[in-house]
Design an enzyme around this catalytic site. Sequence first.
Site, PDB file in Angstrom:
ATOM      1  N   ASP A  49       0.831  -1.206   0.000  1.00 21.36           N
ATOM      2  CA  ASP A  49       0.000   0.000   0.000  1.00 21.36           C
ATOM      3  C   ASP A  49       0.868   1.260   0.000  1.00 21.36           C
ATOM      4  O   ASP A  49       2.035   1.222   0.403  1.00 21.36           O
ATOM      5  CB  ASP A  49      -0.897   0.036   1.250  1.00 21.36           C
ATOM      6  CG  ASP A  49      -1.943  -1.061   1.227  1.00 21.36           C
ATOM      7  OD1 ASP A  49      -2.234  -1.578   0.139  1.00 21.36           O
ATOM      8  OD2 ASP A  49      -2.455  -1.393   2.319  1.00 21.36           O
TER       9      ASP A  49
HETATM   10  N1  URA Z   1      -1.489  -5.866   3.866  1.00 27.43           N
HETATM   11  C1  URA Z   1      -1.943  -4.594   3.874  1.00 27.43           C
HETATM   12  O1  URA Z   1      -2.973  -4.308   4.461  1.00 27.43           O
HETATM   13  N2  URA Z   1      -1.224  -3.670   3.222  1.00 27.43           N
HETATM   14  C2  URA Z   1      -0.054  -3.944   2.584  1.00 27.43           C
HETATM   15  O2  URA Z   1       0.554  -3.048   2.017  1.00 27.43           O
HETATM   16  C3  URA Z   1       0.403  -5.269   2.587  1.00 27.43           C
HETATM   17  C4  URA Z   1      -0.344  -6.217   3.247  1.00 27.43           C
END
Ligand code: URA
Length: 247
Positions: free
Chosen positions: A104
């Site tokens: 993310d």
């Molecule tokens: N899980 C999440 O919620 N975000 C990420 O970036 C990776 C795994």
Amino acid sequence: MERLQKIIAARGYCSRRKAEELIVQGRVKVNNIVVTTLGTKVSKGDQVHIDNKILIDKNNEKIYLMLNKPRNCVSTMYDPQHRKTVLNYVKDVSQRIYPVGRLDYDTSGLLLLTNDGEFTNIITHPSHIINKTYHVLVSGCLVKNQLQQLAMGVEIEPGIITSHAQAKLIKYQEDKDVSILLLTIHEGRKHQVKKMIQAIGHEVLKLKRIAIGFLQLDEELKPGEWRYLKPKEIKRFFGMASQLKIK
Ligand code: URA
């Protein structure tokens, strides 16, 4: 068709001027025939040898690297909102590489980049054999029962229950009322860690991926820094895949 000296330079061996010297010195072969005439035209498929060593096109070379992704950048190749992408951090790599899976915008840590589709398939294969481990800062105090729920599977969307995971509480910081958790998951659903923590009534405050399978994020890499994977690291991923016949 391109001039021989241009092809030699384009394949990343040396400058065009140096290539001209090599040609005149009789050190260059095209399809096993010595060529000493400057300006000889060759096509991209022609085999070029310099000093009897084949000239590999560095642009077709497979490359693999780990980036310590900083927060506040996207792990796609292009962002319609014109935010920073992870490619901004690997500008000095000439090959076209892309991220293996996603993190993310506000997640930091270990992100692999490559130009090898087979490698990408191994890491992101739906059989989920390759674990991903996250260091998670969570609001509030996590209790034993919640860690067990995370480990056994929680419902992150109607009808979607996560598969088994490992959840280890590192510590609870009473003054800040936050918990630090190590969470290892096998799947790679969108926002999976955040949704898992939400499912047990808490919130992720900070998220960092620290390992993909056996490969740990190199502690020497500051956010935004990267290094090439070592041949033995690449081999180990391919070895895991061939053992499980998932290539
Ligand atoms: N899980 C999440 O919620 N975000 C990420 O970036 C990776 C795994």
